[in-house]
Write a protein that holds these residues in place. Structure first.
Motif, PDB file in Angstrom:
ATOM      1  N   UNK A 168     -20.324  -7.304 -12.972  1.00 35.27           N
ATOM      2  CA  UNK A 168     -19.675  -6.693 -14.128  1.00 35.27           C
ATOM      3  C   UNK A 168     -19.210  -5.263 -13.864  1.00 35.27           C
ATOM      4  N   UNK A 169     -19.813  -4.604 -12.877  1.00 37.55           N
ATOM      5  CA  UNK A 169     -19.434  -3.219 -12.594  1.00 37.55           C
ATOM      6  C   UNK A 169     -18.310  -3.112 -11.565  1.00 37.55           C
ATOM      7  N   UNK A 170     -17.749  -4.239 -11.139  1.00 39.04           N
ATOM      8  CA  UNK A 170     -16.650  -4.192 -10.184  1.00 39.04           C
ATOM      9  C   UNK A 170     -15.434  -3.484 -10.792  1.00 39.04           C
ATOM     10  N   UNK A 171     -14.492  -3.040  -9.974  1.00 39.50           N
ATOM     11  CA  UNK A 171     -13.402  -2.188 -10.475  1.00 39.50           C
ATOM     12  C   UNK A 171     -12.584  -2.776 -11.617  1.00 39.50           C
ATOM     13  N   UNK A 172     -12.287  -4.074 -11.586  1.00 41.25           N
ATOM     14  CA  UNK A 172     -11.435  -4.640 -12.643  1.00 41.25           C
ATOM     15  C   UNK A 172     -12.197  -4.848 -13.941  1.00 41.25           C
ATOM     16  N   UNK A 173     -13.310  -5.580 -13.967  1.00 42.50           N
ATOM     17  CA  UNK A 173     -13.996  -5.758 -15.252  1.00 42.50           C
ATOM     18  C   UNK A 173     -14.500  -4.459 -15.869  1.00 42.50           C
ATOM     19  N   UNK A 174     -14.777  -3.461 -15.032  1.00 41.68           N
ATOM     20  CA  UNK A 174     -15.216  -2.174 -15.582  1.00 41.68           C
ATOM     21  C   UNK A 174     -14.047  -1.326 -16.061  1.00 41.68           C
ATOM     22  N   UNK A 175     -12.829  -1.791 -15.807  1.00 43.63           N
ATOM     23  CA  UNK A 175     -11.652  -1.103 -16.305  1.00 43.63           C
ATOM     24  C   UNK A 175     -11.141   0.022 -15.449  1.00 43.63           C
ATOM     25  N   UNK A 176     -11.634   0.139 -14.222  1.00 39.60           N
ATOM     26  CA  UNK A 176     -11.202   1.240 -13.357  1.00 39.60           C
ATOM     27  C   UNK A 176      -9.916   0.928 -12.613  1.00 39.60           C
ATOM     28  N   UNK A 177      -9.649  -0.351 -12.396  1.00 45.13           N
ATOM     29  CA  UNK A 177      -8.431  -0.791 -11.721  1.00 45.13           C
ATOM     30  C   UNK A 177      -7.858  -1.966 -12.506  1.00 45.13           C
ATOM     31  N   UNK A 178      -6.560  -2.049 -12.632  1.00 42.25           N
ATOM     32  CA  UNK A 178      -5.947  -3.152 -13.366  1.00 42.25           C
ATOM     33  C   UNK A 178      -5.783  -4.367 -12.462  1.00 42.25           C
ATOM     34  N   UNK A 179      -5.631  -5.524 -13.076  1.00 41.17           N
ATOM     35  CA  UNK A 179      -5.418  -6.760 -12.328  1.00 41.17           C
ATOM     36  C   UNK A 179      -4.102  -6.696 -11.549  1.00 41.17           C
ATOM     37  N   UNK A 180      -3.084  -6.123 -12.161  1.00 39.65           N
ATOM     38  CA  UNK A 180      -1.788  -6.016 -11.474  1.00 39.65           C
ATOM     39  C   UNK A 180      -1.891  -5.163 -10.220  1.00 39.65           C
ATOM     40  N   UNK A 181      -2.653  -4.084 -10.298  1.00 44.53           N
ATOM     41  CA  UNK A 181      -2.853  -3.235  -9.121  1.00 44.53           C
ATOM     42  C   UNK A 181      -3.579  -3.999  -8.023  1.00 44.53           C
ATOM     43  N   UNK A 182      -4.607  -4.739  -8.410  1.00 39.85           N
ATOM     44  CA  UNK A 182      -5.363  -5.505  -7.422  1.00 39.85           C
ATOM     45  C   UNK A 182      -4.491  -6.548  -6.744  1.00 39.85           C
ATOM     46  N   UNK A 183      -3.656  -7.224  -7.510  1.00 39.17           N
ATOM     47  CA  UNK A 183      -2.757  -8.227  -6.946  1.00 39.17           C
ATOM     48  C   UNK A 183      -1.773  -7.589  -5.981  1.00 39.17           C
ATOM     49  N   UNK A 184      -1.178  -6.466  -6.384  1.00 36.16           N
ATOM     50  CA  UNK A 184      -0.204  -5.789  -5.524  1.00 36.16           C
ATOM     51  C   UNK A 184      -0.852  -5.305  -4.230  1.00 36.16           C
ATOM     52  N   UNK A 185      -2.040  -4.740  -4.336  1.00 39.20           N
ATOM     53  CA  UNK A 185      -2.747  -4.262  -3.142  1.00 39.20           C
ATOM     54  C   UNK A 185      -3.089  -5.429  -2.227  1.00 39.20           C
ATOM     55  N   UNK A 186      -3.601  -6.507  -2.801  1.00 41.91           N
ATOM     56  CA  UNK A 186      -3.988  -7.657  -2.000  1.00 41.91           C
ATOM     57  C   UNK A 186      -2.830  -8.282  -1.258  1.00 41.91           C
ATOM     58  N   UNK A 187      -1.714  -8.465  -1.940  1.00 40.24           N
ATOM     59  CA  UNK A 187      -0.544  -9.078  -1.302  1.00 40.24           C
ATOM     60  C   UNK A 187       0.040  -8.165  -0.228  1.00 40.24           C
TER      61      UNK A 187
END
Length: 319
Positions: A85-104
């Motif tokens: 639950x404390x990971x960057x996305x569920x904790x609200x520190x990073x957005x899902x769109x940012x994570x997708x863009x970084x991953x790709x």
């Protein structure tokens, strides 16, 4: 905030550098870097140090890309599990769109650069590893079958094969055995974790074996897979990457593993709950040390060969 506690695409503050590092799963990345480096070092070919370093960095970036894409896809279930639950996305520190863009972006970068630094075969194997982890495991297997860890474990087993391919441009029996060591290690390792994290997986709707088949069946499977793993883990001793040092160390480690698996098998849930799953937690910790030390033994054998400490011993090579 949603009813599950998942914070959607609006972080409460600007993300820091450490948040993006966490998105790449650095603890998992360390294991990937180590096993890939061992595969490269043990391979029967010389690689220029600069090329070797660049290749390992590419593999690390690819692993980080996989982690980011996994967090992007699993952000909903991460939000309802205490462990995540404390990971960057569920904790609200990073957005899902940012994570997708970084991953790709990192996925494409790592594959292309590995192809340029090393060879196309190694790059293709890295690309397949990323695809397998994100699509086959995260998107398909993880939420659809209790065999998710059994099949999905292949994703974490590819790095030593990639390292070997960087040096040789191909695959051999030795690199396949390193793959199988991690592949067969994964189920008992994660099922031990699932035994004392069962509530988390049930709450998230992830069909881990303790959730779908119960703890008794899971304990049986831990022992069965440990019995299968042990001879496979010992087998590299009789190949070009093994030797008497590896054999001695592997025999000890597998004896400890089998003892731990047998202790787990004999326990009932009342006893486990009473002592807060102390045996299961110890087995989980042992399994981490078990894998790490096996790859250290590969390095020890490679160092002894390079130093000429053990020439002409006539150690039997079966493959």
């Amino acid at each position: 905030m949603s009813e599950t506690g998942w914070i959607d695409n609006a972080p409460p503050r600007e993300a820091q550098f450490g948040d993006y590092v966490e998105l790449l799963k650095p603890r998992v990345m360390r294991l990937v870097i180590f096993t890939a480096a061992v595969g490269l070092i043990c391979a029967p070919a010389t690689v220029h140090p600069v090329v070797a370093l660049a290749a390992i960095i590419c593999v690390a970036v690819g692993a980080g890309a996989s982690g980011a894409l996994n967090m992007w896809w699993d952000s909903d279930i991460d939000a309802v599990m205490r462990r995540t639950i404390s990971r960057p996305i569920p904790s609200g520190r990073v957005t899902r769109d940012e994570a997708l863009a970084i991953g790709l972006t990192l996925s494409g970068f790592s594959v292309v650069m590995l192809g340029l630094f090393a060879n196309h075969f190694a790059a293709g194997l890295l690309a397949f590893t990323i695809f397998f982890y994100v699509v086959i495991y995260s998107m398909w297997l993880k939420r659809s079958t209790p065999q998710n860890i059994v099949i999905g474990g292949a994703a974490g087993a590819f790095p030593p094969m990639i390292g070997w391919a960087v040096a040789t441009g191909g695959v051999s029996v030795e690199s396949v055995l390193m793959f199988l060591l991690i592949f067969l290690w994964t189920p008992p390792h994660f099922w031990a974790l699932a035994l004392f994290r069962n509530d988390d997986y049930a709450r998230a709707g992830v069909p881990m074996l303790p959730v779908t088949a119960g703890a008794r069946a899971t304990r049986d499977q831990i022992l069965i897979y440990s019995l299968i793993l042990a001879p496979v883990a010992i087998l590299p001793a009789f190949t070009t990457i093994g030797g008497p040092v590896y054999l001695a160390g592997s025999l000890i480690l597998n004896a400890l593993l089998l003892r731990g698996a047998w202790r787990i098998r004999r326990r009932d849930e009342e006893t486990a709950a009473a002592d807060r799953h102390i045996v299961e937690k110890r087995f989980f910790g042992l399994s981490i040390v078990y894998l790490f030390l096996h790859f250290c033994l590969f390095l020890a054998e490679a160092a002894l060969r390079a130093l000429g400490v053990m020439p002409g011993l006539g150690w039997p090579v079966l493959f």
